[in-house]
Design a protein around this motif. Sequence first.
Motif, PDB file in Angstrom:
ATOM      1  N   VAL A 248      32.771  84.207  29.218  1.00 44.29           N
ATOM      2  CA  VAL A 248      32.072  84.083  27.941  1.00 44.29           C
ATOM      3  C   VAL A 248      32.631  85.122  26.971  1.00 44.29           C
ATOM      4  O   VAL A 248      33.445  85.983  27.327  1.00 44.29           O
ATOM      5  CB  VAL A 248      30.546  84.282  28.113  1.00 44.29           C
ATOM      6  N   ASP A 249      32.180  85.053  25.725  1.00 49.02           N
ATOM      7  CA  ASP A 249      32.584  86.008  24.696  1.00 49.02           C
ATOM      8  C   ASP A 249      32.258  87.436  25.152  1.00 49.02           C
ATOM      9  O   ASP A 249      31.102  87.744  25.460  1.00 49.02           O
ATOM     10  CB  ASP A 249      31.828  85.683  23.404  1.00 49.02           C
ATOM     11  N   MET A 252      29.321  89.247  23.532  1.00 53.71           N
ATOM     12  CA  MET A 252      28.007  88.618  23.632  1.00 53.71           C
ATOM     13  C   MET A 252      27.018  89.565  24.303  1.00 53.71           C
ATOM     14  O   MET A 252      27.380  90.373  25.164  1.00 53.71           O
ATOM     15  CB  MET A 252      28.138  87.317  24.432  1.00 53.71           C
ATOM     16  N   ARG A 256      22.051  86.895  26.098  1.00 52.99           N
ATOM     17  CA  ARG A 256      22.641  85.606  25.736  1.00 52.99           C
ATOM     18  C   ARG A 256      23.529  85.078  26.870  1.00 52.99           C
ATOM     19  O   ARG A 256      23.463  83.892  27.206  1.00 52.99           O
ATOM     20  CB  ARG A 256      23.455  85.759  24.445  1.00 52.99           C
ATOM     21  N   SER A 257      24.346  85.954  27.459  1.00 54.54           N
ATOM     22  CA  SER A 257      25.212  85.504  28.568  1.00 54.54           C
ATOM     23  C   SER A 257      24.381  85.074  29.770  1.00 54.54           C
ATOM     24  O   SER A 257      24.728  84.124  30.484  1.00 54.54           O
ATOM     25  CB  SER A 257      26.183  86.618  28.962  1.00 54.54           C
ATOM     26  N   HIS A 258      23.252  85.759  29.994  1.00 48.16           N
ATOM     27  CA  HIS A 258      22.356  85.359  31.085  1.00 48.16           C
ATOM     28  C   HIS A 258      21.771  83.977  30.821  1.00 48.16           C
ATOM     29  O   HIS A 258      21.670  83.145  31.746  1.00 48.16           O
ATOM     30  CB  HIS A 258      21.236  86.386  31.241  1.00 48.16           C
ATOM     31  N   VAL A 282      28.871  86.170  35.446  1.00 46.42           N
ATOM     32  CA  VAL A 282      29.421  86.118  34.107  1.00 46.42           C
ATOM     33  C   VAL A 282      30.471  87.207  33.915  1.00 46.42           C
ATOM     34  O   VAL A 282      30.265  88.360  34.300  1.00 46.42           O
ATOM     35  CB  VAL A 282      28.306  86.288  33.047  1.00 46.42           C
TER      36      VAL A 282
END
Length: 286
Positions: A248-249, A252, A256-258, A282
């Motif tokens: 992911v970004d 982030m 949000r990633s969770h 992640v």
Amino acid sequence: MQTGQRVAVLGMAVSGALALVKIIAGMAGHSTAVVADGLESTGDVFASGFVLLGLTLAAIPADENHPYGHGRVETLTGLLIGMLLAAGGSLISYISVESLGQPRQPVAAFVIYPLLASLVAKSSLAAYKFRYGRRLQSAALTADAWNDSMDGVSAVAALIAVGLTLADPVRFREADRYGGFLVGLIVVTTGIRVAYDTAMQLMDTMPRDALMNQLREVARSEPGVRGVEKCFARKTGLKYHVDLHLEVDPEMTVRRSHDIAHQVRLRILERLDWVADVLVHVEPAP
């Protein structure tokens, strides 16, 4: 009673009836091949019994000591069936060889009928078990299906042996006993194959590429996922447990990633019925 258990019970009933008929007919008709085929069907009763036991134990929910559930019991059952078949086939072949050259009474023609009944019944039962074994992703049920399919082959071998003996009792005097030996070899071959297939599952062999591609495609379809770095899966009974590394970004937030990881897990469980659970890790995208 669940579907797999009902199939196993049906297999026990059919195999038990065939075993009784073939052993009685083989002894009355003095046919080694038919008795051998009957003993093989007796082994099928125990094999289906192990399948029933394995499926029942595998259905026990996960607990503190078994967080992945008890599904491996079902796989171990398939391995046990393979070992049982190999041992039983070896014994059948040995008994048939031991009887070579010994005096015997003529083989009766009526022994053909239980073999024909076995060929039809076992072929139908094998197709039935293959269907539900693949649908349920059951190693034990599929192993039992291979066992039943080889029963059809062994019935054909016994039919040929008995037919030769009946056609020319002098020239093919020992054909019936060689048929019993061949039946044993067929059973041994089936047992080795079943044991190998289930052992590969116990060694955490990855599923075929098509299934792994499905996993990656579903994971990438979630907004916010930039890529899939690693994707592993291992079978724990009827289904697979998946370890997934998402990219992911890197800027982030953790929250949000969770959320993205959680949505990927739910999406996979919703779309892929062969997955039991997913552990998502992640990572920052390159």
